[in-house]
Scaffold this motif. Structure first.
Motif, PDB file in Angstrom:
ATOM      1  N   GLU A  54       3.195  -8.293  -2.360  1.00 31.03           N
ATOM      2  CA  GLU A  54       2.220  -7.319  -2.343  1.00 31.03           C
ATOM      3  C   GLU A  54       1.070  -7.610  -3.268  1.00 31.03           C
ATOM      4  O   GLU A  54       1.370  -8.442  -4.538  1.00 31.03           O
ATOM      5  N   PRO A  96      -1.333  -7.412   1.765  1.00 28.28           N
ATOM      6  CA  PRO A  96      -2.725  -8.134   1.629  1.00 28.28           C
ATOM      7  C   PRO A  96      -3.325  -8.473   0.198  1.00 28.28           C
ATOM      8  O   PRO A  96      -2.449  -7.997  -0.867  1.00 28.28           O
ATOM      9  N   THR A 144      -5.851  -8.678  -2.757  1.00 21.78           N
ATOM     10  CA  THR A 144      -6.316  -6.873  -3.846  1.00 21.78           C
ATOM     11  C   THR A 144      -7.518  -6.989  -4.268  1.00 21.78           C
ATOM     12  O   THR A 144      -8.458  -7.085  -4.234  1.00 21.78           O
ATOM     13  N   GLU A 171     -10.497  -2.666   2.659  1.00 21.88           N
ATOM     14  CA  GLU A 171      -9.805  -2.071   3.700  1.00 21.88           C
ATOM     15  C   GLU A 171      -9.808  -2.558   4.531  1.00 21.88           C
ATOM     16  O   GLU A 171      -8.507  -2.637   5.247  1.00 21.88           O
ATOM     17  N   ASP A 173      -7.158  -4.925   4.451  1.00 19.51           N
ATOM     18  CA  ASP A 173      -6.081  -5.349   4.697  1.00 19.51           C
ATOM     19  C   ASP A 173      -5.997  -4.981   5.688  1.00 19.51           C
ATOM     20  O   ASP A 173      -3.991  -5.541   6.457  1.00 19.51           O
ATOM     21  N   SER A 206      -5.403  -8.122   7.838  1.00 16.96           N
ATOM     22  CA  SER A 206      -4.178  -8.661   7.553  1.00 16.96           C
ATOM     23  C   SER A 206      -2.842  -8.182   7.718  1.00 16.96           C
ATOM     24  O   SER A 206      -1.843  -8.448   8.332  1.00 16.96           O
ATOM     25  N   SER A 261       5.527  -7.136  -0.001  1.00 13.99           N
ATOM     26  CA  SER A 261       4.159  -6.682   0.733  1.00 13.99           C
ATOM     27  C   SER A 261       4.463  -5.376   1.087  1.00 13.99           C
ATOM     28  O   SER A 261       6.335  -4.779   1.421  1.00 13.99           O
TER      29      SER A 261
END
Length: 959
Positions: A538, A542, A544, A565, A568, A571, A602
Motif C-alpha cells: 500500500e 497504487p 499515493t 482516483e 488508482d 493501477s 496493497s
C-alpha cells in the motif's frame, strides 16, 4: 493458463479478415505486445501471410504531421524565452533560468494535459470570484462541475490576497497568453509535440488530417484509460466503420460499478460507445478458486532475495513467466538476486544506478568546488573515490602509491597542481574558467569514457547505450543553453543532473523465451503462466502521490482532467488483469514497518481476498538468526617457527627491545607478538580525527630545538632565558608540522583546520613546559637530548636454564640538572607526555605487573635504568611532564607508598630491575604463550582489536 488475450485477438483477426492483412493497422499503447501478437498470428495462420502494420498510439498519430518533434529541452527553452518576453511587457524583471526551471516542467505538463483532454484554455484560466459569473460562463457544465469551480475560487478573497495567492494569480493570468505564444513558436520553427498533434487532429488542423484513411481497418488493442482526444477520434473512426477495439476485460470488475479496475473500460464502452470486438467479457476472476501465494518479506530488498528461492522451486523452462515490478526501484537488487533463468529486461537499467552516473556525478561535484567556488584543493576522499572507481582505469600500482602518499603525508586536501593521475580521464580535475565550457567539458568526459570502454576486450552494451544517450542529452542541453544568457556552473550542474536522471538502457534478451522482467504498466495485453509481482505494498500499489500541477484538484475534477482516483483505477486494472489468466500467482510485499513502508500489502490484495473466491496462502519470511561459531581465542605457542624467529631476532641478531615494546607486552602479550615478532604493521590510513602521536612528535622535536643550544654547557643557565623562547614557539611548531606532513608550511594560512588545532595545542603545551621550568627552577644544565643512538644496553636473562643476552634500547627525551629555588641541585630524566598519562599510582605492586597501572612510570624508569648503566650517573629522578596536569600535580611520580624520590626511588629502581628481568624471561619462556590480557584497556583507535575479541579471563596461575 486461460487463452491469452492476444491469442484471442489473433484468432478474431483471422476470422474477420482472412489472409490479406496488408491494409490493416494494429495499434497498441506500447511496443512490448507487438512481438507477442506477431507470434500468435503466425501460430493461428500457420502459413505465410501479408503482415499488418504495427504502431504504438503515438507513432500512429505522428503520421498526421510532417513537423519535427521538439525535444523536452527544446520546449523548455522556448517556454523560458517567451515567459521572459511576457514579463518585460508587463513591466516586470525577467526571470533567470535558475528561477524559472522548477516551474517550467509543471507548466509544460499542464499544457499537455489540457491538450489531451481538449480543455478550452481561455475558460480554465478565467478569474472567477463571482458565483453568478460561474453560472453564466459554465452553463454547459453540470451542477457538480460548477460546484468544483466555486470551491476553488472561494479560497480567494475579493478584498485582498495573500502574497502566495497574488503570485499565483499573476502567473494564472499569464498562462493563456504563454500557451498561445508557445504554440505559435513551435509552428514557426516547424516543430511540434504530442499534445499539439493530438489537439490538431481533433480540431482539423493536422497537416495530414486524413492519414487514417490510408488503412482499410485500424485495430486498437488493449486500450484502457483514454483521454478525450483518443475517445473522440476512436468514436469517429468507429462510426465510419474503419476502427475495431479489442478490450482486455473481465466481467468481474467490468459489470460491478464499485470495482475501480473497470472504471475506464466501462467509460469506453458505455459512455464513449466503443464496441468490444471480442464481445461480452467472461467472468473469469469471479469463478476462479486458485491459490494465490502472498509473501511478506522482512525488508524491501528481501523481496528479491526471497524471490530467488521461489524461482528455484517453481520456475519451469517450458512455461512462460514474468516478474512484474510494482516498485521499479527494485530492478537493480533484483538483477543481483536472480538465479540462472535467462532474463529479458526491457524496464530499462537506470543511468542513476550505474557506475557511469557515479563517475559523472563525482565530476560535477568536483567542478562545483574547483570551477564554481574556485577552490584549489580537493579533499582526499574525492581522490580515493576517483582512483577506486572502475571507470577511472587507474592501475593498481598507481593506486597503492597514491594511497601511501596520502597516508604518509596525512594529506586531508591535495592541491590541484600536485595531482598527476594516470587515468582514462585526464581532464577530470582540470578547472573550467568559463561557465559556457562546462557542458562541452562533460561531453569530453563522456567521449573519454566511450573510448575507454571500447578499448576493453569485453564491451558492455548497456554501458555503451547509457553513454550514447547521455551524450545526446548533453548535446541537446548545450544547444538550449547557448541561446540564453550565461548560466552559473552550479545551476548548469543542477540542470544536467535533472536532464540525465531519466536516462535508461534496455537490457535486451529474447522477449519470447526465458523470464520476462517489466513494470506493471508494460505488462498491458501480455499474459503469462506464472507471474511474480514485487513491491505490492500500500502506497506503492497504487501510488499515493500525483504529478505536480498548477491546476488545483477542484478544477481538474470540473474539467474531467486526471486526478489521483484515476491513477488508482488504472493501477487496479493492471493488477487485476493478471488474475484472469495466470495459473501461478506469487505476490511479494515488504512486511517490515519502517520510515518508508507501512508494512501492509496493497488494498487491492485485501479486496480480492475479501470479495473473490481466490484462496490466499500467506507466508511470512522467517529469517533464521544464525550466530557465528564462537571463534577460538588466539593463543600463540612459542615453538617451531615462532620460537626460531624470536631467538634469531632477539638473541642472535640482538634486535632491540624498547620501553614501548615492554609496556606493549605488559598490556597485551599477543599484541607484542603481532607487532614485534610477526611484524604485522598498522595499515596506512588517514584520519580525520586528531592524531595524538603526531602531536607528541611535534612537541618533542620543538622542545629539543629549544634546548639544543644549551646542551653540553658547563655552567648553569638561568631559566629566565627561556622567556625569550616563548615568542618563537609558533614559528617552530608550524615548521615542525610541515616536516611531519612532508609539506612546506610558512604561516598559519598554509595549515588546514586540523593542523591549526594541532598548532594551538602544541604551542600551549610547549609554553606550559617552559613556564613550569621558569617558575620552579632557578637554573638548568642540559646533559642529554633526544638521543636515539647511544643508549643501547646488553641485559642478561635466563632462557631454558642458560644465560643469554638481550638488548635494551631507549630514546632519552631530556636529561638535565636543575637548581631549585632553595639551591638544591637535582639530576633529572624528563619524559614529555601529551596524552592521558598521570604521575599518580595507587600501589607499586600494580605498576610492576601485567596490565600495568602506570605505563608512563614503567617507561621512565626503563629510560633511567638504561641511561644510568650507560653513563654511570646515579640518582636520576624520573619526571613526567604531563601538560594537562603538571600545574596541579607536579612532575614527580607519587602513590600511597610515597613520592618517587630519594631512598624510596632507589629502592624502587632495584625492584624495577628485578621486574624487568622477570618480564623479559617470561617473554622468552617457551611455556608461556602469547595471548591477550582481557583486563587491558582497548582503545577505539587500536588497529589490532580484531585479534582480541575472543580473549578469555586468565586463571590466577596464569597471572
Amino acid at each position: 493458463m486461460q487463452t491469452a488475450f492476444l491469442k484471442l485477438v489473433a484468432a478474431d483477426i483471422q476470422k474477420r479478415f482472412g489472409n490479406d492483412l496488408s491494409e490493416i493497422a494494429i495499434v497498441f499503447n506500447n511496443k512490448r505486445p507487438i512481438t507477442y501478437l506477431k507470434k500468435h498470428l503466425s501460430e493461428v495462420y500457420g502459413q505465410a501471410i501479408w503482415s499488418p502494420q504495427f504502431f504504438t498510439i503515438q507513432e500512429f498519430f505522428r503520421l498526421s504531421t510532417d513537423d519535427t518533434e521538439a525535444s523536452p529541452l527544446t520546449q523548455f527553452f522556448h517556454l523560458f524565452n517567451i515567459h521572459n518576453e511576457l514579463l518585460v511587457a508587463e513591466g516586470r524583471q525577467p526571470e533567470t533560468l535558475e528561477e524559472f526551471y522548477p516551474i517550467a516542467e509543471i507548466i509544460l505538463s499542464d499544457f499537455g494535459q489540457l491538450d489531451y483532454d481538449l480543455v478550452p484554455i481561455e475558460q480554465i484560466y478565467l478569474e472567477l470570484y463571482d458565483n453568478t459569473k460561474i453560472d453564466i460562463a459554465f452553463q454547459h457544465l453540470t451542477q457538480e462541475q460548477q460546484g468544483f469551480i466555486r470551491q476553488f475560487w472561494q479560497s480567494f478573497s475579493i478584498a485582498g490576497h495573500s502574497g502566495v495567492q497574488e503570485r499565483f494569480l499573476q502567473l494564472w493570468k499569464r498562462l493563456p497568453v504563454l500557451y498561445d505564444r508557445f504554440k505559435e513558436k513551435l509552428k514557426t520553427e516547424g516543430q511540434t509535440n504530442y499534445p499539439t498533434i493530438y489537439r490538431d487532429l481533433v480540431e482539423g488542423k493536422a497537416t495530414n488530417q486524413q492519414f487514417a484513411s490510408s488503412f482499410q481497418h485500424i485495430l486498437f488493442v488493449g486500450f484502457n484509460a483514454l483521454n478525450k482526444v483518443e475517445a473522440k477520434l476512436f468514436r469517429q473512426w468507429q462510426d465510419k466503420g474503419s476502427a475495431l477495439f479489442y478490450f482486455d476485460a473481465d466481467a468481474y470488475y467490468l459489470e460491478d460499478t464499485m470495482q475501480e479496475a473497470g472504471l475506464f473500460i466501462r467509460r469506453n464502452i458505455f459512455q464513449t460507445g466503443l464496441v468490444n470486438a471480442l464481445g461480452d467479457s467472461p467472468n473469469i476472476i469471479g469463478n476462479r478458486t486458485s491459490t494465490v501465494n502472498l509473501y511478506a518479506s522482512t525488508g524491501k530488498i528481501s523481496q528479491t532475495k526471497l524471490l530467488y528461492d521461489i524461482l528455484e522451486q517453481h520456475h519451469k523452462a517450458e512455461q512462460t513467466s514474468a516478474i512484474l515490478l510494482a516498485d521499479e526501484n527494485l530492478l537493480v537488487p533484483l538483477l543481483q538476486s536472480l538465479p540462472d533463468v535467462n532474463p529479458n529486461i526491457t524496464t530499462g537499467y537506470p543511468l542513476t544506478q550505474s557506475p557511469i552516473f557515479g563517475i559523472l556525478d563525482l565530476w560535477m561535484d568536483v567542478h562545483l568546488e574547483i570551477s564554481q567556488f574556485k577552490r584549489r584543493k580537493i579533499p582526499y576522499q574525492v581522490i580515493e573515490t576517483f582512483i577506486n572507481h572502475p571507470l577511472s582505469m587507474v592501475s593498481l600500482a598507481d593506486k597503492l602509491q597514491i594511497q601511501k602518499e596520502i597516508a604518509d603525508k596525512q594529506l586531508f586536501e591535495i592541491a590541484l597542481e600536485e595531482l598527476h593521475l594516470k587515468s582514462s580521464l585526464p581532464q577530470f580535475f582540470v578547472p573550467i574558467e568559463n561557465s559556457a565550457h562546462l557542458i562541452p567539458a562533460l561531453i569530453l568526459i563522456v567521449d573519454d569514457l566511450l573510448h575507454s570502454i571500447s578499448s576493453q576486450e569485453r564491451i558492455r552494451q548497456i554501458d555503451n547505450n547509457l553513454l550514447i544517450e547521455t551524450k545526446k542529452t548533453l548535446n541537446q542541453l548545450l544547444l538550449g543553453v547557448e541561446t540564453v544568457a550565461p548560466l552559473s556552473i552550479s545551476f548548469q550542474i543542477g540542470l544536467i543532473k535533472k536532464a540525465i536522471a531519466p536516462i535508461n538502457s534496455a537490457i535486451e534478451g529474447d522477449p519470447l523465451e526465458g523470464i520476462q522482467i517489466m513494470g506493471l504498466l508494460e505488462s498491458r495485453c501480455l499474459n503469462f503462466d506464472n507471474v511474480y509481482i514485487l513491491g505490492a505494498n500500500e502506497g506503492i500499489l497504487p501510488k499515493t502521490s500525483n504529478s505536480p500541477t498548477f491546476i488545483p484538484n477542484s478544477l481538474r475534477s470540473a474539467y474531467g482532467l486526471p486526478i489521483l482516483e484515476n491513477q488508482d483505477a488504472l493501477s487496479a486494472y493492471l493488477f487485476y488483469r493478471h488474475f484472469q489468466y495466470s495459473e501461478g500467482i506469487h505476490i511479494f510485499y515488504n512486511g517490515l514497518v519502517d520510515e518508508s513502508s507501512t508494512g501492509e500489502e496493497s488494498r487491492f490484495i485485501k479486496q480480492l481476498e475479501f470479495e473473490s473466491k481466490f484462496q490466499f496462502d500467506r507466508k511470512i519470511q522467517q529469517q533464521t538468526i544464525q550466530f557465528a561459531d564462537k571463534a577460538q581465542e588466539i593463543v600463540i605457542e612459542k615453538r617451531g617457527q615462532v620460537w626460531e624467529k624470536m631467538y634469531q631476532d632477539f638473541i642472535v641478531n640482538q634486535k632491540r627491545i624498547s620501553a614501548t615494546a615492554l609496556t606493549t607486552y605488559l598490556q597485551s602479550p599477543l599484541q607484542f607478538f603481532l607487532k614485534h615478532i610477526a611484524g604485522i604493521k598498522e595499515p596506512p590510513s588517514i584520519s580525520q580525527e586528531f592524531e595524538m602521536n603526531k602531536l607528541g612528535t611535534v612537541i618533542h622535536n620543538v622542545m629539543e630545538k629549544i634546548f639544543l643550544p644549551f646542551k653540553g654547557q658547563q655552567d648553569f643557565t638561568p631559566t629566565t632565558v627561556l622567556r625569550h623562547e616563548i615568542d618563537k614557539i609558533e614559528a617552530q611548531v608550524i615548521r615542525e608540522i610541515g616536516l611531519q606532513y612532508q609539506i612546506e608550511l610558512k604561516t598559519t594560512h598554509d595549515l588546514n583546520s586540523l593542523q591549526r588545532i594541532m598548532l594551538k595545542i602544541a604551542c600551549e603545551y610547549v609554553k606550559m613546559y617552559l613556564e613550569y621550568d621558569i617558575n620552579n627552577y632557578k637554573a638548568f644544565r642540559i646533559i642529554e637530548l633526544e638521543n636515539d643512538n647511544d643508549y643501547v644496553l646488553p641485559f642478561p636473562i635466563e632462557i631454558n636454564g642458560e644465560e643469554q643476552q638481550v638488548t635494551l634500547y631507549g630514546i632519552i627525551d631530556r636529561v638535565d640538572e636543575v637548581v631549585t629555588h632553595d639551591d638544591r641541585i637535582i639530576s633529572r630524566i624528563v619524559d614529555y607526555k601529551t596524552g592521558g598519562d598521570s604521575i599518580i599510582f595507587k600501589e607499586i605492586d600494580q605498576v610492576f605487573a601485567p596490565n600495568t597501572e602506570n605505563k608512563a612510570m614503567v617507561q621512565t624508569l626503563f629510560y633511567a635504568y638504561v641511561f644510568e648503566q650507560k653513563t654511570g650517573r646515579k640518582q636520576l629522578e624520573p619526571h613526567l611532564y604531563v601538560a594537562r596536569k603538571m600545574r596541579e600535580e607536579g612532575t614527580l611520580f607519587s602513590g600511597k607508598s610515597g613520592i618517587l624520590t630519594d631512598e624510596f626511588l632507589a629502592f624502587q629502581k632495584e625492584n624495577f630491575v628485578r621486574f624487568l628481568r622477570d618480564i623479559l624471561q617470561e617473554i622468552f619462556n617457551p611455556d608461556v604463550p602469547f595471548r591477550h590480557n582481557p583486563d587491558a584497556m582497548i582503545y577505539p583507535s587500536d588497529p589490532y582489536t580484531l585479534f582480541y575479541r575472543e580473549a578469555s579471563k586468565w586463571d590466577d596461575t596464569e597471572e
